[in-house]
Design a protein around this motif. Structure first.
Motif, PDB file in Angstrom:
ATOM      1  N   ARG A 134      17.064   1.481-109.627  1.00  0.00           N
ATOM      2  CA  ARG A 134      16.209   0.313-109.787  1.00  0.00           C
ATOM      3  C   ARG A 134      14.884   0.603-109.106  1.00  0.00           C
ATOM      4  NH1 ARG A 134      18.955  -3.967-111.793  1.00  0.00           N
ATOM      5  NH2 ARG A 134      17.548  -5.534-110.969  1.00  0.00           N
ATOM      6  N   ILE A 135      13.804   0.091-109.698  1.00  0.00           N
ATOM      7  CA  ILE A 135      12.464   0.295-109.154  1.00  0.00           C
ATOM      8  C   ILE A 135      11.870  -1.073-108.843  1.00  0.00           C
ATOM      9  CG2 ILE A 135      10.132   1.128-109.653  1.00  0.00           C
ATOM     10  CD1 ILE A 135      11.411   3.262-111.464  1.00  0.00           C
ATOM     11  N   VAL A 136      11.269  -1.191-107.657  1.00  0.00           N
ATOM     12  CA  VAL A 136      10.621  -2.444-107.258  1.00  0.00           C
ATOM     13  C   VAL A 136       9.152  -2.365-107.663  1.00  0.00           C
ATOM     14  CG1 VAL A 136      10.072  -4.016-105.387  1.00  0.00           C
ATOM     15  CG2 VAL A 136      12.224  -2.726-105.341  1.00  0.00           C
ATOM     16  N   CYS A 137       8.826  -2.973-108.797  1.00  0.00           N
ATOM     17  CA  CYS A 137       7.441  -2.993-109.278  1.00  0.00           C
ATOM     18  C   CYS A 137       6.625  -3.893-108.344  1.00  0.00           C
ATOM     19  CB  CYS A 137       7.403  -3.534-110.712  1.00  0.00           C
ATOM     20  SG  CYS A 137       5.727  -3.757-111.354  1.00  0.00           S
ATOM     21  N   PRO A 138       5.437  -3.459-107.922  1.00  0.00           N
ATOM     22  CA  PRO A 138       4.636  -4.294-107.021  1.00  0.00           C
ATOM     23  C   PRO A 138       4.153  -5.593-107.677  1.00  0.00           C
ATOM     24  CG  PRO A 138       3.440  -2.287-107.602  1.00  0.00           C
ATOM     25  CD  PRO A 138       4.818  -2.174-108.184  1.00  0.00           C
ATOM     26  N   PHE A 139       4.239  -5.683-108.990  1.00  0.00           N
ATOM     27  CA  PHE A 139       3.764  -6.879-109.693  1.00  0.00           C
ATOM     28  C   PHE A 139       4.907  -7.763-110.210  1.00  0.00           C
ATOM     29  CE2 PHE A 139       0.763  -3.381-110.435  1.00  0.00           C
ATOM     30  CZ  PHE A 139      -0.268  -3.850-109.650  1.00  0.00           C
ATOM     31  N   THR A 189      11.258   5.525-101.899  1.00  0.00           N
ATOM     32  CA  THR A 189      10.748   5.065-100.605  1.00  0.00           C
ATOM     33  C   THR A 189       9.431   4.328-100.718  1.00  0.00           C
ATOM     34  OG1 THR A 189       9.773   7.249-100.257  1.00  0.00           O
ATOM     35  CG2 THR A 189      11.944   6.855 -99.279  1.00  0.00           C
ATOM     36  N   ALA A 190       8.726   4.430-101.837  1.00  0.00           N
ATOM     37  CA  ALA A 190       7.455   3.719-101.997  1.00  0.00           C
ATOM     38  C   ALA A 190       7.126   3.561-103.477  1.00  0.00           C
ATOM     39  CB  ALA A 190       6.326   4.476-101.297  1.00  0.00           C
ATOM     40  N   VAL A 191       6.530   2.424-103.811  1.00  0.00           N
ATOM     41  CA  VAL A 191       6.028   2.174-105.170  1.00  0.00           C
ATOM     42  C   VAL A 191       4.687   1.478-105.012  1.00  0.00           C
ATOM     43  CG1 VAL A 191       6.413   1.065-107.392  1.00  0.00           C
ATOM     44  CG2 VAL A 191       8.373   1.865-106.053  1.00  0.00           C
ATOM     45  N   GLU A 192       3.663   2.016-105.654  1.00  0.00           N
ATOM     46  CA  GLU A 192       2.332   1.423-105.565  1.00  0.00           C
ATOM     47  C   GLU A 192       1.619   1.574-106.909  1.00  0.00           C
ATOM     48  OE1 GLU A 192      -0.451   4.629-103.554  1.00  0.00           O
ATOM     49  OE2 GLU A 192       1.477   4.509-102.510  1.00  0.00           O
ATOM     50  N   PRO A 193       0.621   0.736-107.159  1.00  0.00           N
ATOM     51  CA  PRO A 193      -0.154   0.903-108.400  1.00  0.00           C
ATOM     52  C   PRO A 193      -0.823   2.273-108.410  1.00  0.00           C
ATOM     53  CG  PRO A 193      -0.662  -1.183-107.334  1.00  0.00           C
ATOM     54  CD  PRO A 193       0.167  -0.396-106.361  1.00  0.00           C
ATOM     55  N   CYS A 251       4.974  -5.405-116.754  1.00  0.00           N
ATOM     56  CA  CYS A 251       3.530  -5.653-116.628  1.00  0.00           C
ATOM     57  C   CYS A 251       2.665  -4.571-117.275  1.00  0.00           C
ATOM     58  CB  CYS A 251       3.166  -5.773-115.153  1.00  0.00           C
ATOM     59  SG  CYS A 251       3.552  -4.284-114.190  1.00  0.00           S
ATOM     60  N   ARG A 252       3.279  -3.519-117.775  1.00  0.00           N
ATOM     61  CA  ARG A 252       2.562  -2.409-118.417  1.00  0.00           C
ATOM     62  C   ARG A 252       1.596  -1.706-117.466  1.00  0.00           C
ATOM     63  NH1 ARG A 252       1.605  -4.534-124.579  1.00  0.00           N
ATOM     64  NH2 ARG A 252       3.768  -5.018-124.909  1.00  0.00           N
ATOM     65  N   ALA A 253       1.965  -1.675-116.208  1.00  0.00           N
ATOM     66  CA  ALA A 253       1.146  -1.004-115.199  1.00  0.00           C
ATOM     67  C   ALA A 253       1.640   0.428-114.992  1.00  0.00           C
ATOM     68  CB  ALA A 253       1.213  -1.761-113.875  1.00  0.00           C
ATOM     69  N   TRP A 254       0.711   1.282-114.631  1.00  0.00           N
ATOM     70  CA  TRP A 254       1.046   2.645-114.219  1.00  0.00           C
ATOM     71  C   TRP A 254       1.332   2.587-112.733  1.00  0.00           C
ATOM     72  CZ3 TRP A 254       0.490   7.069-117.439  1.00  0.00           C
ATOM     73  CH2 TRP A 254       0.027   6.775-118.728  1.00  0.00           C
ATOM     74  N   LEU A 255       2.424   3.207-112.324  1.00  0.00           N
ATOM     75  CA  LEU A 255       2.839   3.168-110.935  1.00  0.00           C
ATOM     76  C   LEU A 255       2.987   4.572-110.371  1.00  0.00           C
ATOM     77  CD1 LEU A 255       5.671   0.514-111.329  1.00  0.00           C
ATOM     78  CD2 LEU A 255       3.287   0.098-110.673  1.00  0.00           C
ATOM     79  N   LYS A 256       2.772   4.659-109.063  1.00  0.00           N
ATOM     80  CA  LYS A 256       3.023   5.914-108.352  1.00  0.00           C
ATOM     81  C   LYS A 256       4.266   5.674-107.491  1.00  0.00           C
ATOM     82  CE  LYS A 256       0.845   9.160-105.207  1.00  0.00           C
ATOM     83  NZ  LYS A 256      -0.382   9.402-104.420  1.00  0.00           N
TER      84      LYS A 256
END
Length: 91
Positions: A2-7, A76-80, A60-65
Motif C-alpha cells: 500500500r502507498i500513502v499518497c500525499p493527496f 519510508t517516504a512518499v512525496e510529490p 489524483c493523477r499525480a507523479w510521486l517520488k
C-alpha cells in the motif's frame, strides 16, 4: 503493498503505476548520443533502498517520488515529484 499518497491518503498498489528509478537526470538537449543512450538504457539494479517514480493514475493523477526498499517493499517516504505538476494538486 500500500502507498500513502500525499493527496489521497493510503491506497492499494493497483491504483499506481511504477515508472522506475527517480535518480537518473535527463541529459541536456545538446548532450551527445552516449549521454542519451546511458539515460535511456543503463540502470542500476539496486537491492535495497532506492527512490522511484510512481504515477497515481487511479486517484489524483499525480507523479510521486517513493522511497522504497526493493528487498522488503517497505516504503519510508512518499512525496510529490518535483516538476511534475503534483504540487499544484494540493494548492
Amino acid at each position: 503493498m500500500r502507498i500513502v499518497c500525499p493527496f489521497c491518503g493510503e491506497r492499494e498498489l493497483g491504483e499506481f503505476t511504477y515508472l522506475g528509478d527517480a535518480k537518473p537526470q535527463r541529459p541536456a538537449a545538446d548532450a551527445g548520443e552516449d549521454a542519451v543512450y546511458d539515460y535511456v538504457y543503463l540502470r542500476d539494479n539496486i537491492a535495497g533502498v532506492m527512490s522511484e517514480h510512481w504515477y497515481h493514475g487511479g486517484g489524483c493523477r499525480a507523479w510521486l517520488k517513493v522511497t522504497r526498499n526493493t528487498l522488503t517493499h517497505e516504503i519510508t517516504a512518499v512525496e510529490p515529484a518535483a516538476g511534475a505538476g503534483a504540487a499544484k494538486v494540493g494548492a
